[in-house]
Design an enzyme around this catalytic site. Sequence first.
Site, mmCIF file in Angstrom:
data_model
loop_
_atom_site.group_PDB
_atom_site.id
_atom_site.type_symbol
_atom_site.label_atom_id
_atom_site.label_comp_id
_atom_site.label_asym_id
_atom_site.label_seq_id
_atom_site.Cartn_x
_atom_site.Cartn_y
_atom_site.Cartn_z
ATOM 1 N N GLN A 249 0.824 -1.097 -0.032
ATOM 2 C CA GLN A 249 -0.043 -0.070 0.056
ATOM 3 C C GLN A 249 0.936 1.359 0.028
ATOM 4 O OE1 GLN A 249 -2.795 -0.230 3.459
ATOM 5 N NE2 GLN A 249 -3.335 -2.380 2.632
ATOM 6 N N HIS B 118 -1.371 0.318 5.804
ATOM 7 C CA HIS B 118 -1.488 1.352 6.356
ATOM 8 C C HIS B 118 -0.763 2.718 6.524
ATOM 9 C CE1 HIS B 118 -4.654 -1.722 8.422
ATOM 10 N NE2 HIS B 118 -4.502 -1.685 7.149
ATOM 11 N N GLU C 80 -15.389 3.879 8.843
ATOM 12 C CA GLU C 80 -15.917 5.023 9.405
ATOM 13 C C GLU C 80 -15.889 6.251 8.790
ATOM 14 O OE1 GLU C 80 -14.813 3.270 14.098
ATOM 15 O OE2 GLU C 80 -13.925 5.305 13.390
ATOM 16 N N TYR D 12 -10.427 8.387 18.994
ATOM 17 C CA TYR D 12 -11.670 7.482 18.057
ATOM 18 C C TYR D 12 -11.675 6.049 18.314
ATOM 19 C CZ TYR D 12 -12.680 12.054 16.454
ATOM 20 O OH TYR D 12 -12.940 13.531 16.353
ATOM 21 N N TYR E 148 -10.023 -10.403 11.098
ATOM 22 C CA TYR E 148 -10.089 -11.257 9.737
ATOM 23 C C TYR E 148 -10.118 -12.561 9.959
ATOM 24 C CZ TYR E 148 -8.740 -6.962 7.507
ATOM 25 O OH TYR E 148 -8.698 -5.682 6.989
#
Length: 402
Positions: free
Chosen positions: A100, A164, A263, A273, A284
């Site tokens: 990513q 991420h 979200e 949060y 998973y």
Amino acid sequence: MRSESLCFAFRPAACLAALATLAYAAQLPAQADPEVHESARHNFRVVTVADGLVNPWSIAWLPNGDMLVTEREGRLRIVREGRLLPEPVAGVPDVRARGQGGLLEVCPHPDFATNQLLYLSFAKPNEDASLATTAVARGRFDGGRLVDVEEIFVADAWAAGNAHFAGRLAFDPDGYLYLSVGDRGASANLMADHPAQSLEQHQGKILRLHDDGQLPADNPFVGRADAKPEIWSYGQRNPQGLAVHPLTGEVWENEHGPRGGDEVNLIRSGANYGWPVVSHGINYDGSVYSGETHRQGIESPVWAWVPSIATSGMLFYTGDQFPWWRGSLFVGGLVGERLARLTLEGDRVVSTEMLLPGAVGRVRDVRQGPDGLIYLAIDGRRGPPTAIVRLEPVSGEVAPPL
């Protein structure tokens, strides 16, 4: 005068938007009439603007009408007068383009018209490329290359994995720069010991900086020995969309949950949060975390998707081309290949609509152009090159108010 190429909003006048639409459309290659897509408010067509891009991640515009597109592999591309220029922009920093990671956001400075500053977020490798983190560089754009490039911020979020990174950028009306940093794939089983819950590193955070990367003195954790002072909010998993509300100036964010629990959040100074101690998703392997979706002292999401849509870029629509959509929040979806439209009343979602399910591919970025139209970056993952497309209203087919 501040440039209208801000990362968070665009406010064209109706007449200028119409002229810009006609002028820009005339520059695009001719194509057969595309299919008409229906929605609750507007019918529209999807028109290709530029093709042949490899993993496009972010879109931005310059005052001269040039469109900038990042390719995750490490290239910054220019679409000029409706044509994708063959050569990428020189001067882009080296990136770790694995998983990513890679070249992520491109964001012009709010005063780009006078200072020509461009900001890039990217996955930065360490010296032997064994680790990487999220970083921000800026340089002056001379029309074909970046000069005087400097790293203005390197997050303390080093990890060996390639997941991420987040890396979304946005300027607020006061000129502060916000950066999203993901949790870098740290195990959710750590629970309260998870780095997203720790103020001692940047993993799983929204950060607030001056435009030169320096620390604002009024950040919520300034002066605490046990906290990174750049932190604005914490407890995020993998923030993939960042936008500033055009009326309130508040920062909004979307993030990936695990299996379920994507979200949309209204980001408040110093707020937690909850990831991973509070989540609407599961692991998973099917196991649960704490089993809690709410907890006192933790901010609840404005909206959560179960199952996940794999959220991506987002925008608050302010244009004139789709009048019934003005004020809607649009969020891209990678899974299911869709575009979500959320109708808001204040900070409350009152209805949602899914557009283009499976019709155009994985929506990586969502932006409003200088013509008031909505542009999407389509991410081909590891497949063939993909396109930048835009939504164009079908004349005379505006739905009546509901």
